[in-house]
Design an enzyme around this catalytic site. Sequence first.
Site, PDB file in Angstrom:
ATOM      1  N   ILE A   7       3.528   0.032  12.367  1.00 26.86           N
ATOM      2  CA  ILE A   7       4.936   0.223  12.676  1.00 26.86           C
ATOM      3  C   ILE A   7       5.653   1.094  11.640  1.00 26.86           C
ATOM      4  CG2 ILE A   7       5.728  -1.906  11.562  1.00 26.86           C
ATOM      5  CD1 ILE A   7       7.065  -0.372  14.831  1.00 26.86           C
ATOM      6  N   HIS A   8       5.160   1.194  10.430  1.00 31.19           N
ATOM      7  CA  HIS A   8       5.838   1.997   9.416  1.00 31.19           C
ATOM      8  C   HIS A   8       5.088   3.281   9.090  1.00 31.19           C
ATOM      9  CE1 HIS A   8       8.942  -0.909   8.829  1.00 31.19           C
ATOM     10  NE2 HIS A   8       8.033  -1.852   8.722  1.00 31.19           N
ATOM     11  N   GLY A   9       4.320   3.786  10.048  1.00 32.55           N
ATOM     12  CA  GLY A   9       3.665   5.069   9.868  1.00 32.55           C
ATOM     13  C   GLY A   9       2.339   5.007   9.141  1.00 32.55           C
ATOM     14  N   GLU A  10       1.771   3.804   8.998  1.00 33.32           N
ATOM     15  CA  GLU A  10       0.457   3.717   8.377  1.00 33.32           C
ATOM     16  C   GLU A  10      -0.539   4.513   9.213  1.00 33.32           C
ATOM     17  OE1 GLU A  10       2.186   1.043   9.402  1.00 33.32           O
ATOM     18  OE2 GLU A  10       2.537  -0.275   7.713  1.00 33.32           O
TER      19      GLU A  10
END
Length: 122
Positions: A7-10
């Site tokens: 969800i946070h661009g990993e």
Amino acid sequence: MEMGVGIHGEPGRRRVPLVPADAIAAELLEAILKDLAPRHGSEVLLLVNGFGATPLIELYLMVNSARRILDNAGIRATRFLTGSYVTALDMAGVSITASVLDGQAKELWDAPVHTAALRWGT
């Protein structure tokens, strides 16, 4: 494009060339239907979430693709939620969630809701 991205661009599980919405929805729903194993004829709530930078028209395109796949699997999407609900710094992308609706779940979903993010019913 990244498949299975956090969800946070990993980083995703893998990088693949950009493909049509039907192929993206098919891959995402294959995993969901395998794990969920809904009975033929089941009703589901279909949540198509944008991560912040995905235009609403693209989210609705994904809803259409997902609904066709579910229909072909004998699963009926009878409730929908489409928009950017869980976002990550205007990240492009989409997630799909399918939840089986039994009688109680459908009744609870259909109950009036008045929150900052969702509103429906009396």
